[in-house]
Design an enzyme around this catalytic site. Structure first.
Site, PDB file in Angstrom:
ATOM      1  N   LYS A  51       0.508   4.667   6.599  1.00  0.00           N
ATOM      2  CA  LYS A  51      -0.118   5.527   5.604  1.00  0.00           C
ATOM      3  C   LYS A  51       0.536   6.905   5.630  1.00  0.00           C
ATOM      4  O   LYS A  51       1.323   7.221   6.518  1.00  0.00           O
ATOM      5  CB  LYS A  51      -1.623   5.676   5.875  1.00  0.00           C
ATOM      6  CG  LYS A  51      -2.382   4.359   5.976  1.00  0.00           C
ATOM      7  CD  LYS A  51      -2.395   3.579   4.670  1.00  0.00           C
ATOM      8  CE  LYS A  51      -3.017   2.199   4.860  1.00  0.00           C
ATOM      9  NZ  LYS A  51      -2.901   1.368   3.632  1.00  0.00           N
TER      10      LYS A  51
ATOM     11  N   SER B 168       0.802  -1.229   0.000  1.00  0.00           N
ATOM     12  CA  SER B 168       0.000   0.000   0.000  1.00  0.00           C
ATOM     13  C   SER B 168       0.835   1.279   0.000  1.00  0.00           C
ATOM     14  O   SER B 168       0.330   2.335  -0.365  1.00  0.00           O
ATOM     15  CB  SER B 168      -0.948   0.018   1.201  1.00  0.00           C
ATOM     16  OG  SER B 168      -0.254   0.269   2.405  1.00  0.00           O
TER      17      SER B 168
END
Length: 204
Positions: A86, A47
């Site tokens: 993230k 990710s």
């Protein structure tokens, strides 16, 4: 004479044992102290590619001071037992939207230098192949605004919360899915990659 020799040997043994205990105590103390300020993590999943790759190891600093574009370790809002990594995109009070691959915050276009065109094209092509679709017309970052996302549904990022995205937008599970992240849910800010050695260095 024999007793003196035995006593000397015993004293040397005791001194050696005390030295070992002291060294172990110092190492343990250092680890405890570092544990209060630092996190040591290994990357799993794609990710945050291409910025961070699976198997890479990183050091993060525990802090409550966050800035836009910081890469953070956080407890999953949907599963607090899981840790996600993230990038902070939206700060408290921000409006956030993406239109035609352009990030717009508070009505102003914002650069995304961490998104590499070659990687974006390859990621779209791979996703399309995996989903048996034609790559043409598939966006790397699907258009959205905070109000259009079911997970957020607000015009602005709430106070004390953040909007986060993975760099690999085509596959990332992030605030578009699980909503805003509360400040207390953020564990640390990623600062340094130490493995593999050929990619060692600070992380942006």
């Amino acid at each position: 004479m024999t007793h003196r020799k035995e006593w000397r040997q015993l004293r040397q043994l005791l001194q050696w044992m005390l030295m070992v205990i002291a060294v172990v105590a110092v190492i343990f103390g250092i680890r405890v102290i570092l544990g209060l300020f630092l996190e040591n993590n290994s990357i799993t999943g794609n990710s945050m590619a291409p910025t961070l790759q699976p198997g890479e190891r990183i050091v993060s600093v525990k802090t409550r001071t966050l800035h836009r574009n910081d890469i953070v370790i956080l407890h999953g809002p949907d599963d607090p037992k899981r840790l996600y990594i993230k990038r902070v995109i939206g700060m408290p009070g921000d409006t956030v939207q993406v239109t035609n691959e352009k990030l717009v915050i508070n009505g102003q276009p914002v650069a995304q230098p961490y998104l590499k065109p070659a990687f974006m094209a390859a990621a779209v092509k791979l996703w399309a192949k995996q989903h048996q679709q034609v790559a043409e017309g598939v966006a790397f970052t699907t258009d959205f605004s905070l109000t259009s996302l079911a997970a957020t549904g607000a015009a602005r990022v709430p106070a004390g919360q953040y909007f986060v995205l993975g760099d690999n937008r085509r596959v990332s599970y992030d605030s578009r899915n699980f909503g805003f992240v509360k400040q207390r849910g953020i564990v640390a800010v990623v600062k340094w990659r130490y493995w593999p050695l050929n990619r060692m260095g600070g992380i942006d």
